[in-house]
Design an enzyme around this catalytic site. Structure first.
Site, short mmCIF file in Angstrom:
data_model
loop_
_atom_site.label_atom_id
_atom_site.label_comp_id
_atom_site.label_asym_id
_atom_site.label_seq_id
_atom_site.Cartn_x
_atom_site.Cartn_y
_atom_site.Cartn_z
N GLU B 53 0.81 -1.22 0.00
CA GLU B 53 0.00 0.00 0.00
C GLU B 53 0.84 1.27 0.00
O GLU B 53 0.42 2.30 -0.52
CB GLU B 53 -0.95 0.01 1.20
CG GLU B 53 -2.10 -1.00 1.09
CD GLU B 53 -1.74 -2.36 1.66
OE1 GLU B 53 -0.55 -2.60 1.96
OE2 GLU B 53 -2.65 -3.21 1.81
N PHE B 115 -11.44 -7.35 13.71
CA PHE B 115 -10.36 -7.82 12.84
C PHE B 115 -10.03 -6.74 11.80
O PHE B 115 -10.91 -6.19 11.16
CB PHE B 115 -10.78 -9.12 12.14
CG PHE B 115 -9.73 -9.60 11.17
CD1 PHE B 115 -8.46 -9.97 11.62
CD2 PHE B 115 -10.00 -9.66 9.81
CE1 PHE B 115 -7.50 -10.40 10.73
CE2 PHE B 115 -9.05 -10.09 8.92
CZ PHE B 115 -7.79 -10.46 9.38
N GLN B 116 -8.77 -6.46 11.65
CA GLN B 116 -8.26 -5.44 10.72
C GLN B 116 -8.89 -4.07 10.96
O GLN B 116 -9.07 -3.29 10.04
CB GLN B 116 -8.43 -5.88 9.26
CG GLN B 116 -7.52 -7.06 8.92
CD GLN B 116 -7.33 -7.27 7.43
OE1 GLN B 116 -8.23 -7.00 6.64
NE2 GLN B 116 -6.16 -7.76 7.05
N LYS B 165 -17.56 -0.74 5.87
CA LYS B 165 -18.02 -1.69 4.86
C LYS B 165 -19.54 -1.65 4.68
O LYS B 165 -20.04 -1.77 3.56
CB LYS B 165 -17.58 -3.10 5.25
CG LYS B 165 -17.67 -4.08 4.09
CD LYS B 165 -17.03 -5.41 4.43
CE LYS B 165 -17.15 -6.37 3.24
NZ LYS B 165 -16.60 -7.71 3.57
N MET B 483 24.63 8.33 2.03
CA MET B 483 24.50 9.58 2.77
C MET B 483 24.72 9.35 4.26
O MET B 483 25.30 10.19 4.95
CB MET B 483 23.13 10.20 2.50
CG MET B 483 23.05 11.67 2.84
SD MET B 483 24.27 12.68 1.98
CE MET B 483 23.35 13.27 0.56
#
Lengths: 167, 586
Positions: B53, B115-116, B165, B483
């Site tokens: 993502e 969940f999630q 949802k 760097m």
């Protein structure tokens, strides 16, 4: 830094979920100081809330705070009441004093002098209510301390500018 | 309720179509399945399936920055949303317009540690310009249109829409974009004419003027860059650009002094230090630009044009703030300059250019050439030479390679250079290049990378393969987090703690495994041939350019130092130890 000043800022915001978190998150995330913060809906029809925040900082920091607040999407208006001068500031205090005998009588006497009201009393306690400027509330609390002060609750400052102009 | 009412997921697609969105970058999951189902049933919006993502957001950033449009992201709840946080923060820091849809658990489960589930609006509040949790399907279309408006207006930025949802399933009413306007959010576009006149006053009297412009000019649109070019040429003043501003003024023009800042050009930084009138447009006085604030451009009057009032006086106190869009303000300044038939102080300007010429003669980007080892600067120079005349988009990761690319690649037009400037996100370049290539299928898109950064989002090679995106990954492989190593050398007694890139993959084989072409150069005489082959290959390519492991990035303003205290090369270093205050800066 000697040029750190206390400012009272009024913020008109959409009363939507998370708006207070946005304002508080801004202060903590950018390291600004909050001395007090009050919030309540002031216009139910328009769903507007007013936040009064007392903060302190150098003129450059105060300018940043106002610009950052104004940048938040749900913010309608930001006013620096301290810079605009003639503002009225008030705070509400509830203080509980417990005890008996001479101390109890003395606390009541002082409350009268300060024009505090008794809003609850038992044989061994008072709850005083007082409205006024921050300094006056501070002074009253200091006087109550040796007389049996057990609990303090304050609202933080609400403020409004004097005169006909509105936010 | 009628059968014709669309559900929330269909409203999302309809709103995207009405917003002119033709591509979204995303990754499915349980909490966004209704939207994926709606995607399946239509042909207007193309979905690009990324492999992580974070990459979806960077790809949308690349898409947005190379087109000027809003980039759109779709991810699921919980880990989908938290993985997007780095990309959102990157877009916030660099002012990139993004609308990111995140799935959320159904409204009745919010707060139950489902969940999630993650508190997405809570987590993303400080890393977005604005965010929404939509609990009412009838508010969905309005919210989406508002989100697009907020993302692209004023100082652009990322906006998150969190979608439970059950809202995606619920039937509701669609509101078209024309019917939606934000209650209060109206950024000031037009500058105050009095401030514009005052700016021209200052510019007319300037003896040592300098334009210092940034990403705001690019965000304002290509017209702002054209107006900047016109104004700079009309006045005869020198111009420097920030890392984010590269391309806003043609790099080949003699009035361009190069990039300024920590690894900017000697002439740009000394001109900043010595100028008497600074015209800052769409630049934000970032610490990488200013160096030591107490010694920053000490003798200058500063004009600051910015669309975001909070950028004014944030780091540096300016004399003349102008709130407005960069393009609109440039146009107003140009019109005022012409109306007055204003003239720059020619004699003073001549002396100023003579001084700048002397600084230029130091050739600050010069490096020690080698007949055997590939110098990283040489590789970038040869890449630039080989791509001149072609429409080329460059993205980068973060580190030394990024600075060499910024120093040595010459950008003639805006929207062709995408780099993570504010947040400094390693792993930005490959997914960003993906987004650029999607927007410009026929253009040459190159991610100039380091071997450490590229591994942070290497999984996106798989996305390149799936969509046949011929992105070129040009790795300057010095086997160090260069760097980090440079700073350890400079500040920490050359104790190279954990900065060696151990156990690197064989990048040629890795390319092969991802269905791409892998090429390698280890000797100077292989460089041109490898670049040529890379450019001629119509497929994704990884080039493993094995460069000098010890090369450092110069010039450099060490932390805590002023613009006139630059290190021009390794020899300067011993004479100027970094101050204690400088040590604590990043």
């Amino acid at each position: 830094m000697s040029d750190i000043r206390r400012h009272t800022i009024a913020v008109l915001v959409d009363n939507e979920p998370g708006v207070l978190a946005r304002v508080i998150g801004l202060f903590s995330g950018r390291g600004y100081n909050i001395e007090s913060l009050t919030v309540a809906e002031v216009d139910a029809a328009e769903r507007l809330s007013r936040i009064t925040v007392v903060t302190s900082g150098t003129p450059m920091v105060i300018e940043q705070i106002k610009a950052q607040l104004d940048r938040l999407v749900p913010v309608h208006a930001v006013r620096d009441l301290t810079l605009e001068g003639r503002a009225v500031e008030r705070e509400l205090l509830l203080v509980k004093v417990a005890g008996t005998g001479e101390k109890r009588i003395e606390s009541l006497r002082l409350a009268e002098i300060f024009r505090a009201r008794v809003i609850d009393s038992t044989i061994e306690s008072f709850v005083f209510e007082m409205t006024g400027a921050v300094e006056k509330l501070d002074a009253f609390i200091e006087l109550m301390r040796p007389l049996g002060l057990v609990e303090v609750s304050r609202t933080g400052v609400v403020a409004i500018s004097r005169g006909a102009n509105a936010l | 309720m009628t059968d014709q009412q669309p559900n929330g997921a269909e409203i999302v697609i309809k709103a995207l179509v009405d917003q002119g969105v033709d591509v979204i970058f995303g990754y499915p999951g349980g909490a966004v399945l209704p939207i994926y189902d709606a995607i399946f049933k239509q042909n207007h919006v193309k979905h690009i399936l990324v492999r992580h993502e974070q990459a979806a957001v960077h790809a949308a950033e690349g898409y947005a920055r190379s087109t000027g449009k809003v980039g759109v992201v779709l991810v699921t709840s919980g880990p989908g949303a938290t993985n997007a946080v780095t990309g959102l923060t990157d877009a916030l820091m660099d002012s990139i317009p993004i609308v990111c849809f995140t799935g959320q658990v159904p409204t009745h489960l919010i707060g139950n540690d489902a969940f999630q589930e993650a508190d997405t609006t809570g987590i993303t509040r400080p890393c977005t310009k604005h965010n929404y949790l939509v609990k009412d399907v009838d508010a969905l279309a309005r919210t989406i249109h508002e989100a697009f408006y907020v993302a692209r207006s004023g100082r652009p930025g990322p906006v998150v829409i969190d979608l439970p949802k059950d809202v995606q399933f619920a039937p509701g009413t669609y509101t078209p974009p024309e019917a939606v306007s934000h209650r209060t959010y109206r950024p000031q576009m037009m500058p105050d004419p009095k401030a514009v006149a005052a700016a021209v006053d200052l510019m007319e009297q300037a003896k040592r003027p300098l334009f210092y412009c940034g990403g705001g000019v690019i965000n304002s649109g290509p017209r702002a860059s054209a107006l900047l070019t016109e104004l700079v040429r009309t006045t005869g003043f020198p111009c420097t650009l920030t890392l984010m501003g590269l391309g806003a003024y043609p790099a080949s023009d003699p009035q361009f002094l190069g990039m300024l800042g920590m690894h900017g050009s000697y002439e740009a930084n000394l001109a900043m230090h010595g100028c008497d009138v600074m015209i800052a447009i769409g630049s934000r006085f970032d610490d990488r630009v200013t160096g030591n604030l107490s010694k920053f451009a000490p003798h200058s009057k500063k004009i600051h044009v910015d669309i975001d009032p909070s950028s004014i006086n944030k780091n540096v106190r300016v004399d003349l703030p102008i709130i407005g869009d960069a393009g609109a303000t440039l146009e107003a300044i140009l019109a005022e300059w012409r109306r007055r038939r204003a003239k720059a102080d020619d004699r003073a300007l001549k002396a100023w250019w003579k001084q700048i010429g002397e600084w230029r003669a130091r050739e600050c980007f010069r490096y020690e050439r080698s007949e055997t080892i590939i110098k990283p600067q040489y590789a970038v120079e040869r890449l630039y030479a080989a791509t001149r005349g072609r429409e080329t988009f460059i993205t980068t990761e973060v580190g030394q390679h990024q600075m060499w690319a910024a120093q040595l690649f010459k950008f003639e037009q805006p929207n062709h250079w995408m780099t993570s400037g504010g947040l400094g996100t390693m792993g930005y370049g490959l997914p960003a290049a993906m987004g650029v290539q999607i927007a410009h299928p026929d253009a040459l898109v190159i991610d100039i990378a380091g071997e450490a950064s590229i591994l942070m989002n290497i999984q996106e090679m798989s996305t390149l393969a799936q969509y046949r995106l011929p992105v070129k990954v040009f790795i300057l492989n010095n086997q160090w987090m260069g760097m980090v190593r440079q700073w350890q050398e400079l500040l920490h007694g050359a104790r190279y703690s954990e900065s060696y890139s151990d156990s690197l993959p064989d990048f040629v084989k890795l390319a092969d495994a991802f269905g791409a072409v892998g090429l390698r150069a280890t000797r100077v005489d292989e460089v041109d041939a490898v670049i040529k082959e890379m450019l001629e290959t119509p497929r994704p390519v990884i080039v493993d350019m094995c460069v000098d492991q010890k090369e450092n990035c110069f010039p450099m303003i060490p932390s805590g130092a002023a613009h006139n205290e630059m290190l021009l090369g390794p020899a300067d270093r011993a004479e100027r130890p970094v101050s204690e205050e400088g040590m604590v800066l990043v």
